[in-house]
Design an enzyme around this catalytic site. Sequence first.
Site, PDB file in Angstrom:
ATOM      1  N   GLY A  13       0.805  -1.226   0.000  1.00 40.01           N
ATOM      2  CA  GLY A  13       0.000   0.000   0.000  1.00 40.01           C
ATOM      3  C   GLY A  13       0.834   1.269   0.000  1.00 40.01           C
ATOM      4  N   ASP A  61       1.969   0.314 -14.168  1.00 38.05           N
ATOM      5  CA  ASP A  61       2.596  -0.486 -13.113  1.00 38.05           C
ATOM      6  C   ASP A  61       2.955  -1.877 -13.619  1.00 38.05           C
ATOM      7  OD1 ASP A  61       1.910   1.748 -11.736  1.00 38.05           O
ATOM      8  OD2 ASP A  61       0.388   0.792 -10.484  1.00 38.05           O
TER       9      ASP A  61
HETATM   10  C1  GLA Z   1      -1.420   3.953  -9.988  1.00 36.03           C
HETATM   11  C2  GLA Z   1      -1.989   3.205 -11.203  1.00 36.03           C
HETATM   12  C3  GLA Z   1      -1.212   3.538 -12.472  1.00 36.03           C
HETATM   13  C4  GLA Z   1      -1.078   5.052 -12.660  1.00 36.03           C
HETATM   14  C5  GLA Z   1      -0.615   5.725 -11.369  1.00 36.03           C
HETATM   15  C6  GLA Z   1      -0.653   7.227 -11.460  1.00 36.03           C
HETATM   16  O1  GLA Z   1      -0.132   3.498  -9.713  1.00 36.03           O
HETATM   17  O2  GLA Z   1      -1.958   1.811 -10.981  1.00 36.03           O
HETATM   18  O3  GLA Z   1      -1.830   2.936 -13.591  1.00 36.03           O
HETATM   19  O4  GLA Z   1      -2.270   5.613 -13.125  1.00 36.03           O
HETATM   20  O5  GLA Z   1      -1.398   5.346 -10.246  1.00 36.03           O
HETATM   21  O6  GLA Z   1       0.256   7.686 -12.392  1.00 36.03           O
END
Ligand code: GLA
Length: 388
Positions: A125, A175
């Site tokens: 988190g 991500d």
């Molecule tokens: C989270 C989401 C990503 C992206 C970021 C903000 O990590 O999982 O896809 O949108 O926030 O940049």
Amino acid sequence: MKADPDLLMEEFFKTYGDRAADPVFFYSPGRVNLIGEHTDYNGGYVFPCALDFGTVMALRQTGGTRIRLNSLNFPGEVDVPLASSYTPIPGSWTNYPVGVINEFALKGIAAPGLELLFFGDIPNGAGLSSSASIEMVTAVAMNEITGEGFGMMELVKMSQRAENIFAGMNCGIMDQFAVGFGRKDHAISLNCDTLEYSYAPLILGDHRLIITNTNKRRGLTESKYNERRAECGKAVELISLHHPVRNLSQLTVDDLWMVEKYIDSPVIRKRARHVITENGRTLEAITALEKNDIETFGRLMNESHDSLCTDYEVTGIELDTLVYEGRRLPGVIGTRMTGAGFGGCTVSIVESLHTEEFVNRLGETYSARTGLKADFYMPGIGEGARRI
Ligand code: GLA
């Protein structure tokens, strides 16, 4: 504890017994985004890198009809019967692996009976993609044991869908992409519209990358995130009544007049302004790094945070304290929040000579202001998800 296969082997035998074959191991890193925040689901650029800490998974096929899941990070076993599709368990960490197993099932690829044990040394988190790491380690493992041979891009997309459907987080692709495609000592410049990407060596010379964890529990992340996403959708809808656009990243700072003219709501206007300016900053930052211009890179990181604070409103007292107090310290080239926001971590570039002072002084000020204790990491940049 380090995410180390030897330790996990012992724990695996304690959990599932050691009479059958040895498990096989897979690994997937966490990620940090250097710049390009909340641009991915707007078809823009991002510039993340994979970290040298992550999730190890031990896997053994049983020939049975169930999937047993355990983690050294969370108590209790979850035991799921094999099925042609799976349903999420509200609030359970197992939604990440089972969501991915479900993606395979939806393609008609059944999982065999499995015993799985996970261990991650990414703080949970904290906005360093512990969930994408669990998804991708599962995707790589499932790909191998089923012999499907999907490419990394397909595994990334399946993991993103798993997160959307099983965790209810309408995330973009950044991500899972960074975790899948990470390369040692490189950042990845990714165009989230076309999915074209390239690697840029992350040579920081006399500087260090420092990640600081606010340790603030993030409560509303999913709902606020999905709300921002909807606001961007609204902005596109309003602008496209007058000018054809598919996403906000098709506009540049020269088009900001359209935002002013075609969007009535001051809130939606601010959201659109963040995305458009952030995309411009990201492209500029990628070029600056190519030229080894760390000063410009740092300035753009600072501007990115300011925009996330005032226009996108995803920071909060904890992240802002770390960033604005951090900037007052000697040797700080740039500092900003990273990831979704609302808590989680900051990423900073600090002159090597001043890192100790940064950690000590910022740690003290942060505790005094917020009553929380910050954690500081100086990570290396690592490789993407793979069998180990
Ligand atoms: C989270 C989401 C990503 C992206 C970021 C903000 O990590 O999982 O896809 O949108 O926030 O940049």
